[in-house]
Write a protein that holds these residues in place. Structure first.
Motif, PDB file in Angstrom:
ATOM      1  N   LYS A   5       0.786  -1.230   0.000  1.00 30.78           N
ATOM      2  CA  LYS A   5       0.000   0.000   0.000  1.00 30.78           C
ATOM      3  C   LYS A   5       0.824   1.288   0.000  1.00 30.78           C
ATOM      4  CE  LYS A   5      -3.782  -2.381   2.165  1.00 30.78           C
ATOM      5  NZ  LYS A   5      -4.473  -2.668   3.391  1.00 30.78           N
ATOM      6  N   VAL A   6       2.161   1.185  -0.047  1.00 28.54           N
ATOM      7  CA  VAL A   6       2.971   2.406   0.052  1.00 28.54           C
ATOM      8  C   VAL A   6       2.758   3.341  -1.132  1.00 28.54           C
ATOM      9  CG1 VAL A   6       4.759   1.455   1.566  1.00 28.54           C
ATOM     10  CG2 VAL A   6       5.043   1.343  -0.916  1.00 28.54           C
ATOM     11  N   ASP A   7       2.352   2.825  -2.271  1.00 32.95           N
ATOM     12  CA  ASP A   7       2.100   3.664  -3.437  1.00 32.95           C
ATOM     13  C   ASP A   7       0.623   3.706  -3.830  1.00 32.95           C
ATOM     14  OD1 ASP A   7       4.682   4.724  -4.051  1.00 32.95           O
ATOM     15  OD2 ASP A   7       5.279   2.763  -4.821  1.00 32.95           O
ATOM     16  N   ALA A   8      -0.252   3.383  -2.884  1.00 35.66           N
ATOM     17  CA  ALA A   8      -1.691   3.449  -3.152  1.00 35.66           C
ATOM     18  C   ALA A   8      -2.049   4.892  -3.526  1.00 35.66           C
ATOM     19  CB  ALA A   8      -2.471   3.033  -1.905  1.00 35.66           C
ATOM     20  N   VAL A   9      -3.022   5.060  -4.414  1.00 31.86           N
ATOM     21  CA  VAL A   9      -3.426   6.413  -4.814  1.00 31.86           C
ATOM     22  C   VAL A   9      -4.853   6.696  -4.374  1.00 31.86           C
ATOM     23  CG1 VAL A   9      -1.842   6.586  -6.775  1.00 31.86           C
ATOM     24  CG2 VAL A   9      -4.107   5.635  -7.125  1.00 31.86           C
ATOM     25  N   GLU A  14      -3.074  10.810  -5.854  1.00 31.27           N
ATOM     26  CA  GLU A  14      -1.993  11.195  -4.949  1.00 31.27           C
ATOM     27  C   GLU A  14      -1.603  10.013  -4.083  1.00 31.27           C
ATOM     28  OE1 GLU A  14      -3.251  15.811  -4.129  1.00 31.27           O
ATOM     29  OE2 GLU A  14      -4.381  14.214  -3.146  1.00 31.27           O
ATOM     30  N   THR A  15      -0.294   9.894  -3.853  1.00 33.80           N
ATOM     31  CA  THR A  15       0.233   8.808  -3.029  1.00 33.80           C
ATOM     32  C   THR A  15       0.478   9.298  -1.597  1.00 33.80           C
ATOM     33  OG1 THR A  15       2.537   9.369  -3.520  1.00 33.80           O
ATOM     34  CG2 THR A  15       1.415   7.830  -5.052  1.00 33.80           C
ATOM     35  N   PRO A  16       0.650   8.363  -0.655  1.00 33.81           N
ATOM     36  CA  PRO A  16       1.002   8.774   0.707  1.00 33.81           C
ATOM     37  C   PRO A  16       2.283   9.610   0.752  1.00 33.81           C
ATOM     38  CG  PRO A  16       0.273   6.501   0.706  1.00 33.81           C
ATOM     39  CD  PRO A  16       0.383   6.919  -0.739  1.00 33.81           C
ATOM     40  N   LEU A  17       3.269   9.278  -0.099  1.00 34.93           N
ATOM     41  CA  LEU A  17       4.512  10.058  -0.121  1.00 34.93           C
ATOM     42  C   LEU A  17       4.246  11.496  -0.573  1.00 34.93           C
ATOM     43  CD1 LEU A  17       7.545  10.208   0.304  1.00 34.93           C
ATOM     44  CD2 LEU A  17       7.839   9.294  -2.020  1.00 34.93           C
ATOM     45  N   MET A  18       3.334  11.677  -1.501  1.00 35.84           N
ATOM     46  CA  MET A  18       2.991  13.036  -1.940  1.00 35.84           C
ATOM     47  C   MET A  18       2.363  13.812  -0.786  1.00 35.84           C
ATOM     48  SD  MET A  18       1.542  12.017  -5.692  1.00 35.84           S
ATOM     49  CE  MET A  18       1.156  13.663  -6.285  1.00 35.84           C
ATOM     50  N   TYR A  19       1.486  13.171  -0.033  1.00 37.72           N
ATOM     51  CA  TYR A  19       0.850  13.836   1.105  1.00 37.72           C
ATOM     52  C   TYR A  19       1.901  14.236   2.143  1.00 37.72           C
ATOM     53  CZ  TYR A  19      -1.566  14.742   5.411  1.00 37.72           C
ATOM     54  OH  TYR A  19      -1.972  15.334   6.574  1.00 37.72           O
ATOM     55  N   LEU A  20       2.778  13.293   2.501  1.00 36.85           N
ATOM     56  CA  LEU A  20       3.809  13.603   3.497  1.00 36.85           C
ATOM     57  C   LEU A  20       4.739  14.708   3.000  1.00 36.85           C
ATOM     58  CD1 LEU A  20       4.637   9.978   4.694  1.00 36.85           C
ATOM     59  CD2 LEU A  20       3.358  11.746   5.949  1.00 36.85           C
ATOM     60  N   GLN A  25       6.531  16.436   6.149  1.00 33.09           N
ATOM     61  CA  GLN A  25       6.853  15.369   7.101  1.00 33.09           C
ATOM     62  C   GLN A  25       8.046  14.554   6.564  1.00 33.09           C
ATOM     63  OE1 GLN A  25       5.370  14.416  10.112  1.00 33.09           O
ATOM     64  NE2 GLN A  25       4.247  16.346  10.085  1.00 33.09           N
ATOM     65  N   THR A  26       9.232  15.158   6.615  1.00 35.03           N
ATOM     66  CA  THR A  26      10.422  14.590   5.984  1.00 35.03           C
ATOM     67  C   THR A  26      10.774  13.209   6.529  1.00 35.03           C
ATOM     68  OG1 THR A  26      11.228  16.839   5.663  1.00 35.03           O
ATOM     69  CG2 THR A  26      12.822  15.056   5.359  1.00 35.03           C
ATOM     70  N   ARG A  27      10.810  13.051   7.838  1.00 33.59           N
ATOM     71  CA  ARG A  27      11.190  11.747   8.429  1.00 33.59           C
ATOM     72  C   ARG A  27      10.212  10.650   8.044  1.00 33.59           C
ATOM     73  NH1 ARG A  27      12.688  13.748  14.284  1.00 33.59           N
ATOM     74  NH2 ARG A  27      14.783  14.536  13.907  1.00 33.59           N
ATOM     75  N   ARG A  28       8.925  10.956   8.132  1.00 30.60           N
ATOM     76  CA  ARG A  28       7.920   9.957   7.773  1.00 30.60           C
ATOM     77  C   ARG A  28       7.995   9.630   6.286  1.00 30.60           C
ATOM     78  NH1 ARG A  28       2.245  11.653   9.662  1.00 30.60           N
ATOM     79  NH2 ARG A  28       1.749   9.526   9.048  1.00 30.60           N
ATOM     80  N   ALA A  29       8.252  10.651   5.457  1.00 29.86           N
ATOM     81  CA  ALA A  29       8.377  10.434   4.016  1.00 29.86           C
ATOM     82  C   ALA A  29       9.571   9.533   3.721  1.00 29.86           C
ATOM     83  CB  ALA A  29       8.519  11.774   3.295  1.00 29.86           C
ATOM     84  N   GLU A  30      10.683   9.784   4.400  1.00 28.18           N
ATOM     85  CA  GLU A  30      11.875   8.964   4.172  1.00 28.18           C
ATOM     86  C   GLU A  30      11.637   7.521   4.634  1.00 28.18           C
ATOM     87  OE1 GLU A  30      16.562   9.707   3.939  1.00 28.18           O
ATOM     88  OE2 GLU A  30      15.609  10.505   5.746  1.00 28.18           O
ATOM     89  N   ALA A  31      10.910   7.360   5.724  1.00 30.12           N
ATOM     90  CA  ALA A  31      10.576   6.008   6.190  1.00 30.12           C
ATOM     91  C   ALA A  31       9.707   5.286   5.157  1.00 30.12           C
ATOM     92  CB  ALA A  31       9.863   6.074   7.543  1.00 30.12           C
TER      93      ALA A  31
END
Length: 162
Positions: A5-9, A14-20, A25-31
């Motif tokens: 689900k890390v790239d779910a839209v 929009e993906t979770p990484l785009m939201y972060l 939310q740099t740390r959460r995005a990097e995780a």
């Protein structure tokens, strides 16, 4: 398994990484990247989202993870344009330092200086416009030099027919 689900839209693609990225939310995005989230994608990108809000730390982290600096959105808009619209001098400078091309235009014919003006950041727009003019002049000079070097000696004499 959460990995799937890390790239779910969502309905806006929009993906979770785009939201972060858009909320910085740099740390959460990097995780999330460590769990397999894609930094680069067709359409809008996490880098564009981070740049649009001036989140320099997030922008740096995404670039460190190989974000494509001048990746175009569906309308050709780049992270540099969005950072200029936001008036984020630090993000604009960082993207330029990382190789962003200031003369790029989106499908509407707007470059980063235009975007800065749209965002009412006139001083930044003037700096970008000067950089764009300098870049265009350098490219024109390079093209002229290359064209001159490519002209064979026999064509320099006018009026002769071979």
């Amino acid at each position: 398994d959460n990995r799937c689900k890390v790239d779910a839209v969502n309905r806006n693609n929009e993906t979770p990484l785009m939201y972060l990225s858009v909320v910085g939310q740099t740390r959460r995005a990097e995780a999330l990247i460590a769990r397999g989230a894609h930094v680069n994608r067709l359409g809008w990108t996490p880098l564009q989202y981070a740049a649009s809000k001036g989140h320099l730390d997030t922008v740096r982290m995404l670039v460190a993870h190989k974000a494509i600096i001048d990746a175009p959105a569906p309308d050709g808009t780049t992270a540099l344009m969005l950072a200029a619209f936001a008036g984020s001098q630090p993000v604009v400078q960082y993207l330029l330092d990382q190789g962003a091309v200031p003369i790029v235009q989106n499908l509407g014919g707007h470059d980063a200086a235009d975007w800065a003006r749209l965002g009412k950041h006139d001083e930044l727009a003037a700096k970008l416009q000067a950089l764009i003019q300098k870049t265009l002049a350098e490219r024109a000079a390079q093209q002229a030099a290359a064209a001159a070097a490519a002209v064979p000696a026999s064509t320099e004499q006018k009026g002769e027919i071979a």
